[in-house]
Design an enzyme around this catalytic site. Structure first.
Site, mmCIF file in Angstrom:
data_model
loop_
_atom_site.group_PDB
_atom_site.id
_atom_site.type_symbol
_atom_site.label_atom_id
_atom_site.label_comp_id
_atom_site.label_asym_id
_atom_site.label_seq_id
_atom_site.Cartn_x
_atom_site.Cartn_y
_atom_site.Cartn_z
ATOM 1 N N HIS A 72 39.665 38.158 82.935
ATOM 2 C CA HIS A 72 38.932 39.419 83.131
ATOM 3 C C HIS A 72 37.560 39.170 83.742
ATOM 4 O O HIS A 72 36.882 38.198 83.403
ATOM 5 C CB HIS A 72 38.827 40.225 81.831
ATOM 6 C CG HIS A 72 38.004 39.611 80.742
ATOM 7 N ND1 HIS A 72 36.646 39.830 80.608
ATOM 8 C CD2 HIS A 72 38.335 38.806 79.709
ATOM 9 C CE1 HIS A 72 36.182 39.199 79.543
ATOM 10 N NE2 HIS A 72 37.187 38.548 78.987
ATOM 11 N N ASP A 189 32.414 33.980 79.074
ATOM 12 C CA ASP A 189 33.531 34.849 78.713
ATOM 13 C C ASP A 189 33.473 36.064 79.630
ATOM 14 O O ASP A 189 32.631 36.937 79.431
ATOM 15 C CB ASP A 189 33.404 35.235 77.236
ATOM 16 C CG ASP A 189 34.359 36.326 76.798
ATOM 17 O OD1 ASP A 189 35.333 36.598 77.510
ATOM 18 O OD2 ASP A 189 34.101 36.912 75.726
ATOM 19 N N GLU A 223 38.363 44.379 79.728
ATOM 20 C CA GLU A 223 38.838 43.657 78.550
ATOM 21 C C GLU A 223 37.856 43.760 77.398
ATOM 22 O O GLU A 223 38.269 43.839 76.231
ATOM 23 C CB GLU A 223 39.075 42.190 78.919
ATOM 24 C CG GLU A 223 39.807 41.386 77.841
ATOM 25 C CD GLU A 223 38.885 40.837 76.754
ATOM 26 O OE1 GLU A 223 39.389 40.501 75.663
ATOM 27 O OE2 GLU A 223 37.652 40.766 76.981
ATOM 28 N N GLU A 224 36.561 43.745 77.679
ATOM 29 C CA GLU A 224 35.562 43.727 76.618
ATOM 30 C C GLU A 224 35.542 45.005 75.784
ATOM 31 O O GLU A 224 34.964 45.025 74.700
ATOM 32 C CB GLU A 224 34.170 43.453 77.191
ATOM 33 C CG GLU A 224 33.986 42.053 77.779
ATOM 34 C CD GLU A 224 34.069 40.931 76.760
ATOM 35 O OE1 GLU A 224 34.254 41.233 75.562
ATOM 36 O OE2 GLU A 224 33.965 39.764 77.145
ATOM 37 N N ASP A 244 41.118 32.871 78.538
ATOM 38 C CA ASP A 244 39.880 33.425 77.988
ATOM 39 C C ASP A 244 39.173 32.342 77.177
ATOM 40 O O ASP A 244 39.610 31.191 77.152
ATOM 41 C CB ASP A 244 40.194 34.657 77.129
ATOM 42 C CG ASP A 244 39.102 35.714 77.195
ATOM 43 O OD1 ASP A 244 37.913 35.332 77.297
ATOM 44 O OD2 ASP A 244 39.423 36.917 77.125
ATOM 45 N N HIS A 324 30.090 35.203 72.772
ATOM 46 C CA HIS A 324 29.415 36.508 72.751
ATOM 47 C C HIS A 324 27.941 36.372 72.366
ATOM 48 O O HIS A 324 27.302 37.346 71.969
ATOM 49 C CB HIS A 324 30.121 37.501 71.830
ATOM 50 C CG HIS A 324 31.327 38.138 72.459
ATOM 51 N ND1 HIS A 324 31.830 39.346 72.075
ATOM 52 C CD2 HIS A 324 32.128 37.719 73.473
ATOM 53 C CE1 HIS A 324 32.894 39.653 72.802
ATOM 54 N NE2 HIS A 324 33.093 38.658 73.658
#
Length: 388
Positions: A72, A189, A223-224, A244, A324
């Site tokens: 993504h 990410d 995606e997030e 990922d 994250h």
């Protein structure tokens, strides 16, 4: 087939370019255009969905059962929630991430009137003004604000600048590529996943490797927020491998080296047969790997299944420390995952029945039980034993 070589210089250079393009969920047009131009440069055909998810394809000797590899392009970010009387902005997050990692971040605000730079700060950010209170105020999105780098002391000033609720805020990645192979940045990410996927495609194209079936290269854009692969997987895809970040932290098996193969995440186990095939490929091609289970994690695989796609799914990852947050990976992991991608794309089809969307029991899979072993060997009750 011998393990294909991965151009790590290309991978690193492409990752730097991807990180330089702001792409929080909902603001991905520019990075989609960049990825399309890269597919064109590699000579790979592609098409876009209405909102910009990318479907590219490497043609194999047979169209079915088609495979898919997905990463993504969207990242975490924020939106303006409210214009504040002090001329600053309150925020709401895009995606799930802690406000403690937003504190101190430099950022760009995209408004209808143009872009502005700014800094995200705690409400009490000056030790000279608040003393020890800077260390005791709570952590959360209600306890930070965005200081815009423009003359802004009131709501009226913000309105004159053209700032409005809903404006997108992109967080600076601040990347560092170290000589020892470590890469430290926000938004690894999943821009690292996108970069290694392109590196794998480049390797497959330059090697002239024959693919047994059509292999779809998919890039999702949301995606997030949990809906990444819901509308980008075509009906001819029978299995999908998601690329990922892994979870490098205490209590986890993920590492910043080699491939981390996820056996399950918070949505449940990944496909038994596809996951074990990826483990076997790592062993056969001497690719370092480890297995892990992710407890607070979901990916494009989950959104595809929840959207009703009847596909086998798996998740291969590069271990990320402080996911994250302010993330760190090692180039060894990115190269290893890219090597596994090429090994999977060139591997033979083991479940030929997957070419059918629906069909009879003949050709259906076995999982390891004693009864299944007997049936597979032709020794189950009611079956004639197989002759030696």
């Amino acid at each position: 087939m011998p393990r294909l070589a991965i151009d790590t210089e290309y991978l690193s250079h492409l990752l730097k370019e991807l990180l330089a393009i702001p792409s929080p969920t909902g603001y991905t047009d520019q990075i989609v255009r960049f990825c399309c131009s890269e597919f064109e440069r590699l000579g790979v055909d592609y098409a876009l969905t209405r909102r910009g998810a990318i479907q590219a394809k490497l043609t194999g000797t047979s169209p079915a059962p088609a495979r898919a590899l997905i990463a993504h392009v969207d990242t975490l970010g924020a939106q303006v929630r409210q214009l504040k009387d002090n001329g600053r902005l309150s925020l709401v997050s895009i995606g799930t991430w802690s406000a403690r990692f937003a504190e101190g971040a430099r950022c760009t605000i995209f408004t209808d009137a143009g872009t502005y730079r700014g800094t995200i700060l705690p409400l009490k950010s000056s030790g000279h003004a608040f003393g020890d209170e800077v260390d005791t105020q709570p952590v959360g999105w209600d306890h930070i604000e965005l200081r815009i780098d423009a003359m802004s002391r009131s709501v009226a000033d913000l309105m004159k600048l053209g700032v409005a609720p809903g404006d997108t805020v992109a967080i600076d990645p601040q990347p560092e590529f170290l000589d020892n192979g470590f890469i430290v940045s926000r938004h690894l990410d999943d821009k690292a996943g996108v970069a290694l996927l392109f590196a794998a495609v480049k390797s497959l194209r330059e090697s002239g490797a024959e693919l047994p079936v059509d292999t779809h290269i998919l890039l999702s854009i949301a995606e997030e927020v949990g809906i990444g692969a819901s509308s980008v997987v075509s009906s001819d895809v029978a299995s999908m491998v998601t690329i990922d970040n892994g979870v490098t932290a205490p209590g986890q098996s993920s590492q910043e080296f080699g491939v981390t193969i996820a056996m399950a995440d918070m949505t449940g186990p990944f496909d038994y047969h596809l996951t074990r095939k990826l483990v076997r490929l790592c062993r056969e091609h001497d690719i370092r790997f480890q297995r892990d289970v992710f407890r607070y994690y979901r990916s494009d695989s989950a959104s595809a299944i929840e959207a009703g796609h009847d596909v086998r799914t798996a998740l291969i990852t590069f271990g990320v420390d402080s996911s994250h947050g302010y993330e760190r990976i090692h180039l060894h992991a990115l190269r290893s995952v890219a090597e596994l991608v090429t090994a999977y794309a060139t591997s033979s089809v083991e479940i030929e029945r997957d070419a059918l969307e629906i069909g009879p029991i003949e050709g259906f899979t076995h999982q390891p039980t004693e009864e299944a072993r007997l049936e597979k060997d032709g020794n189950a009750p009611g079956l004639e034993p197989k002759k030696p």
